[in-house]
Write a protein that holds these residues in place. Sequence first.
Motif: not given
Length: 176
Positions: A77-79, A83, A107, A109, A114, A118
């Motif tokens: 989700s932080w990538c 996204k 994921s 994560d 998270a 996402a």
Amino acid sequence: MSWPSARLIRDKVLELSRYAAIGGGVYFLATHFVRHSSGPKEGSAAAAFDLPMAGEDGRVSLAAQHGKPILMEVFASWCGACKRSSPRLSEAYRAHRGEDVTFLAVSVDDDPNAAARAKRDWQLPFAVAVDDGSVSRGYGISMLPTLIYIDAQGTVRHAAAGVVSRSDIDSWLAER
């Protein structure tokens, strides 16, 4: 003020050209290596997995998909690149929805919530699962996102790290 000689200018241009050529070669090799260094070897057997769904009850497994091709993206989700990749996958899903292919996002994560966020925030219309390590280890994931196409016989046909173009996705799916 004196102007530089033509010879000095030519020497500087040649020097810059050499640096540009070397830099271009390094860029090509680095992007080619990175693009193909994450994920399983094409032609290898797909690694088994049995994962919980993100934000909902149920599980998804390779065994349950036997006989059906799978397009699987491993993401976080932080990538940022993940996204950017999500709209291409969503478009491909909508274009191939009636066909016999499973779309799956996995994921990596640490927080299962998270992955569910996402799915909601990126408006992913297909299943999202939470990796327990069996996908990231079993498929040798070293870069995100990594897109993997597994044929109906359970063989990895394609794997690519980074954002894969929609035309590449469509050509992979056309091989069925």
